[in-house]
Design a protein around this motif. Sequence first.
Motif, PDB file in Angstrom:
ATOM      1  N   ASP A 131      -0.017   6.421  15.715  1.00  0.00           N
ATOM      2  CA  ASP A 131       0.696   4.701  15.703  1.00  0.00           C
ATOM      3  C   ASP A 131       1.934   4.625  15.106  1.00  0.00           C
ATOM      4  OD1 ASP A 131      -2.326   4.121  17.192  1.00  0.00           O
ATOM      5  OD2 ASP A 131      -3.184   3.774  14.998  1.00  0.00           O
ATOM      6  N   GLY A 132       2.399   5.427  14.272  1.00  0.00           N
ATOM      7  CA  GLY A 132       3.788   5.386  13.783  1.00  0.00           C
ATOM      8  C   GLY A 132       3.906   6.716  12.747  1.00  0.00           C
ATOM      9  N   ILE A 133       5.287   7.051  12.513  1.00  0.00           N
ATOM     10  CA  ILE A 133       5.070   7.687  11.741  1.00  0.00           C
ATOM     11  C   ILE A 133       6.032   7.330  10.606  1.00  0.00           C
ATOM     12  CG2 ILE A 133       6.356   9.920  11.162  1.00  0.00           C
ATOM     13  CD1 ILE A 133       6.660  10.436  14.040  1.00  0.00           C
ATOM     14  N   HIS A 134       6.060   7.315   9.278  1.00  0.00           N
ATOM     15  CA  HIS A 134       6.431   7.100   8.196  1.00  0.00           C
ATOM     16  C   HIS A 134       7.051   8.084   7.497  1.00  0.00           C
ATOM     17  CE1 HIS A 134       5.996   2.635   8.153  1.00  0.00           C
ATOM     18  NE2 HIS A 134       4.976   3.172   9.310  1.00  0.00           N
ATOM     19  N   LEU A 135       8.417   7.944   6.267  1.00  0.00           N
ATOM     20  CA  LEU A 135       8.123   8.815   5.230  1.00  0.00           C
ATOM     21  C   LEU A 135       8.567   8.837   4.071  1.00  0.00           C
ATOM     22  CD1 LEU A 135      10.283  11.475   4.972  1.00  0.00           C
ATOM     23  CD2 LEU A 135      12.256  10.205   5.073  1.00  0.00           C
ATOM     24  N   LEU A 136       7.516   9.532   3.453  1.00  0.00           N
ATOM     25  CA  LEU A 136       7.352   9.748   2.153  1.00  0.00           C
ATOM     26  C   LEU A 136       7.991  10.761   1.063  1.00  0.00           C
ATOM     27  CD1 LEU A 136       5.356   8.104  -0.408  1.00  0.00           C
ATOM     28  CD2 LEU A 136       3.747   8.881  -0.248  1.00  0.00           C
ATOM     29  N   LYS A 137       8.456  10.032   0.148  1.00  0.00           N
ATOM     30  CA  LYS A 137       9.289  11.126  -0.650  1.00  0.00           C
ATOM     31  C   LYS A 137       8.134  11.477  -2.046  1.00  0.00           C
ATOM     32  CE  LYS A 137      13.551  12.303  -3.709  1.00  0.00           C
ATOM     33  NZ  LYS A 137      14.697  11.587  -4.111  1.00  0.00           N
ATOM     34  N   VAL A 138       7.473  12.610  -1.704  1.00  0.00           N
ATOM     35  CA  VAL A 138       6.512  12.566  -3.315  1.00  0.00           C
ATOM     36  C   VAL A 138       7.195  13.860  -4.441  1.00  0.00           C
ATOM     37  CG1 VAL A 138       4.445  13.052  -1.203  1.00  0.00           C
ATOM     38  CG2 VAL A 138       5.909  15.178  -2.122  1.00  0.00           C
ATOM     39  N   ALA A 139       8.120  13.944  -4.213  1.00  0.00           N
ATOM     40  CA  ALA A 139       9.295  14.489  -5.075  1.00  0.00           C
ATOM     41  C   ALA A 139      10.366  15.006  -4.729  1.00  0.00           C
ATOM     42  CB  ALA A 139       8.266  15.889  -5.988  1.00  0.00           C
ATOM     43  N   GLU A 140      11.215  15.223  -5.359  1.00  0.00           N
ATOM     44  CA  GLU A 140      12.655  16.019  -5.291  1.00  0.00           C
ATOM     45  C   GLU A 140      12.867  17.299  -4.219  1.00  0.00           C
ATOM     46  OE1 GLU A 140      16.446  15.114  -4.996  1.00  0.00           O
ATOM     47  OE2 GLU A 140      15.050  13.888  -6.361  1.00  0.00           O
ATOM     48  N   LYS A 141      13.299  16.711  -2.861  1.00  0.00           N
ATOM     49  CA  LYS A 141      13.346  17.503  -1.498  1.00  0.00           C
ATOM     50  C   LYS A 141      12.000  18.309  -1.488  1.00  0.00           C
ATOM     51  CE  LYS A 141      16.638  20.333  -1.586  1.00  0.00           C
ATOM     52  NZ  LYS A 141      17.795  20.161  -0.422  1.00  0.00           N
ATOM     53  N   GLU A 142      10.904  16.927  -2.326  1.00  0.00           N
ATOM     54  CA  GLU A 142       9.703  16.785  -1.339  1.00  0.00           C
ATOM     55  C   GLU A 142       9.533  15.904  -0.184  1.00  0.00           C
ATOM     56  OE1 GLU A 142       5.092  18.714  -2.008  1.00  0.00           O
ATOM     57  OE2 GLU A 142       6.828  19.356  -3.840  1.00  0.00           O
ATOM     58  N   TYR A 143       8.637  15.729   0.893  1.00  0.00           N
ATOM     59  CA  TYR A 143       8.787  14.814   1.924  1.00  0.00           C
ATOM     60  C   TYR A 143       7.408  15.701   2.460  1.00  0.00           C
ATOM     61  CZ  TYR A 143      13.689  13.371   0.409  1.00  0.00           C
ATOM     62  OH  TYR A 143      14.843  13.224  -0.306  1.00  0.00           O
ATOM     63  N   GLN A 144       7.257  13.911   2.824  1.00  0.00           N
ATOM     64  CA  GLN A 144       5.756  14.164   3.894  1.00  0.00           C
ATOM     65  C   GLN A 144       5.603  13.230   5.026  1.00  0.00           C
ATOM     66  OE1 GLN A 144       2.400  12.600   1.668  1.00  0.00           O
ATOM     67  NE2 GLN A 144       1.803  14.741   0.895  1.00  0.00           N
ATOM     68  N   LEU A 145       6.426  13.374   6.174  1.00  0.00           N
ATOM     69  CA  LEU A 145       5.680  12.845   7.558  1.00  0.00           C
ATOM     70  C   LEU A 145       4.101  12.227   7.711  1.00  0.00           C
ATOM     71  CD1 LEU A 145       7.783  14.245  10.586  1.00  0.00           C
ATOM     72  CD2 LEU A 145       8.216  12.638   9.376  1.00  0.00           C
ATOM     73  N   VAL A 146       4.243  10.866   7.028  1.00  0.00           N
ATOM     74  CA  VAL A 146       2.667  10.472   7.439  1.00  0.00           C
ATOM     75  C   VAL A 146       2.499   9.540   8.136  1.00  0.00           C
ATOM     76  CG1 VAL A 146       0.705   8.352   6.501  1.00  0.00           C
ATOM     77  CG2 VAL A 146       3.346   9.393   4.968  1.00  0.00           C
ATOM     78  N   PHE A 147       1.757  10.419   9.840  1.00  0.00           N
ATOM     79  CA  PHE A 147       1.214  10.085  10.616  1.00  0.00           C
ATOM     80  C   PHE A 147       0.064   8.277  10.843  1.00  0.00           C
ATOM     81  CE2 PHE A 147       3.584  13.408  11.289  1.00  0.00           C
ATOM     82  CZ  PHE A 147       3.987  13.765  12.371  1.00  0.00           C
ATOM     83  N   GLY A 148       0.368   7.476  10.793  1.00  0.00           N
ATOM     84  CA  GLY A 148      -0.443   6.506  11.364  1.00  0.00           C
ATOM     85  C   GLY A 148      -1.516   6.663  11.951  1.00  0.00           C
ATOM     86  N   GLU A 149      -2.441   5.873  12.010  1.00  0.00           N
ATOM     87  CA  GLU A 149      -3.933   5.888  13.024  1.00  0.00           C
ATOM     88  C   GLU A 149      -4.728   4.742  12.472  1.00  0.00           C
ATOM     89  OE1 GLU A 149      -5.415   7.130  15.882  1.00  0.00           O
ATOM     90  OE2 GLU A 149      -4.665   8.078  15.492  1.00  0.00           O
ATOM     91  N   SER A 150      -4.652   3.770  13.583  1.00  0.00           N
ATOM     92  CA  SER A 150      -5.211   2.537  12.991  1.00  0.00           C
ATOM     93  C   SER A 150      -6.768   2.871  14.161  1.00  0.00           C
ATOM     94  CB  SER A 150      -5.115   1.373  13.281  1.00  0.00           C
ATOM     95  OG  SER A 150      -5.457   0.126  13.298  1.00  0.00           O
ATOM     96  N   LYS A 151      -8.299   2.110  13.206  1.00  0.00           N
ATOM     97  CA  LYS A 151      -8.804   2.265  14.032  1.00  0.00           C
ATOM     98  C   LYS A 151     -10.086   0.798  14.064  1.00  0.00           C
ATOM     99  CE  LYS A 151      -8.710   5.758  17.430  1.00  0.00           C
ATOM    100  NZ  LYS A 151      -8.602   5.481  18.383  1.00  0.00           N
ATOM    101  N   LEU A 152     -10.056   0.026  14.177  1.00  0.00           N
ATOM    102  CA  LEU A 152     -11.176  -1.250  13.998  1.00  0.00           C
ATOM    103  C   LEU A 152     -12.250  -0.759  14.773  1.00  0.00           C
ATOM    104  CD1 LEU A 152      -8.541  -2.255  13.592  1.00  0.00           C
ATOM    105  CD2 LEU A 152      -8.625  -4.473  14.092  1.00  0.00           C
ATOM    106  N   ASP A 153     -13.526  -1.367  13.809  1.00  0.00           N
ATOM    107  CA  ASP A 153     -15.397  -1.521  14.626  1.00  0.00           C
ATOM    108  C   ASP A 153     -15.833  -2.381  13.133  1.00  0.00           C
ATOM    109  OD1 ASP A 153     -16.915   0.155  16.989  1.00  0.00           O
ATOM    110  OD2 ASP A 153     -17.668  -0.258  15.185  1.00  0.00           O
TER     111      ASP A 153
END
Length: 302
Positions: A131-153
């Motif tokens: 659903d989307g891609i976000h960028l998270l800095k977890v430490a110096e020179k270390e990152y995560q590409l965070v992929f979103g997944e939304s579900k409703l039930d």
Amino acid sequence: MELKSTMSDSFLELFYKEIECGISETYSKLNLHILKIENNQFCYPELIRHLQNHFISFALSRKEKQEFLKDERYGEMFAAAASKFRDYNVNEGEAGELLLFCFLEAHLKAPKILTKLEIKLSSNDYAKGSDGIHLLKVAEKEYQLVFGESKLDQKLTTSITNAFKSIHEFISRDRNSISDEIGLLNSQLCKEVFDEDSYQFVKSIVMPKANVDNPIVKNNAFAIFAGFEVAPTIDEKKMTNSDFLKEIKTKIKKEVEAKMSHIKSKIEEYDLHGYTFYVYTFPFMKLDETRKNIIKKLIRAE
């Protein structure tokens, strides 16, 4: 140089933060945010007012938004963002996608790089993938590409189950996979940055080089928005405001805490131990009606 979140902490002031904890034997985190309650009802009008301030950043790229703002074409900007959403009568998922965007920006402090909505050519387009891609800095020179997944039930277990099933397929399938999405992201980066330095910086994270001194480390992670329904009983609705608030918060928290083992089992079932999951659980009253009403009021500015 780094991308900045488009949202402040004021969005989080709408919610009771009931759970924010790690899930044992995983690298994942569980969050429960309950929307503010007044007169034994969730404050949906206040939530919608906040979403009206942020859905443009969700639906349009940074560069598109900047072009509208530069020429003070505010009405056109609103119309362009609203046109991306599907008709509210058949729109069952985009309210969850928007809320996940807001939590990732405001709570996780992970700015958006790309959303599925902004690359749609029309409201009827359907795109596989995250659903989307976000960028998270977890430490110096270390990152995560965070992929979103939304579900409703109606059932929280079903929302979680469906989210992990989608993520497993996204990782393992041959087409429209996570690798394809990273390639798409690389081609879309020019829309999300304003200058060459920022472009090169983000590109160096998305497609890091291993054969350089002090290389950037990038891993992929997932954020899940698991929406579910809470249905107060007649007796609960008749409680005093203070008793109702205490009862409903306890009821919701107990249900969410009971799902930790289910999240852990899904990580084990699909062998996803190498990934971090940021799980946002979110209760709705009258889920089917509410998720459509949110989009209706957003795109019609009611």
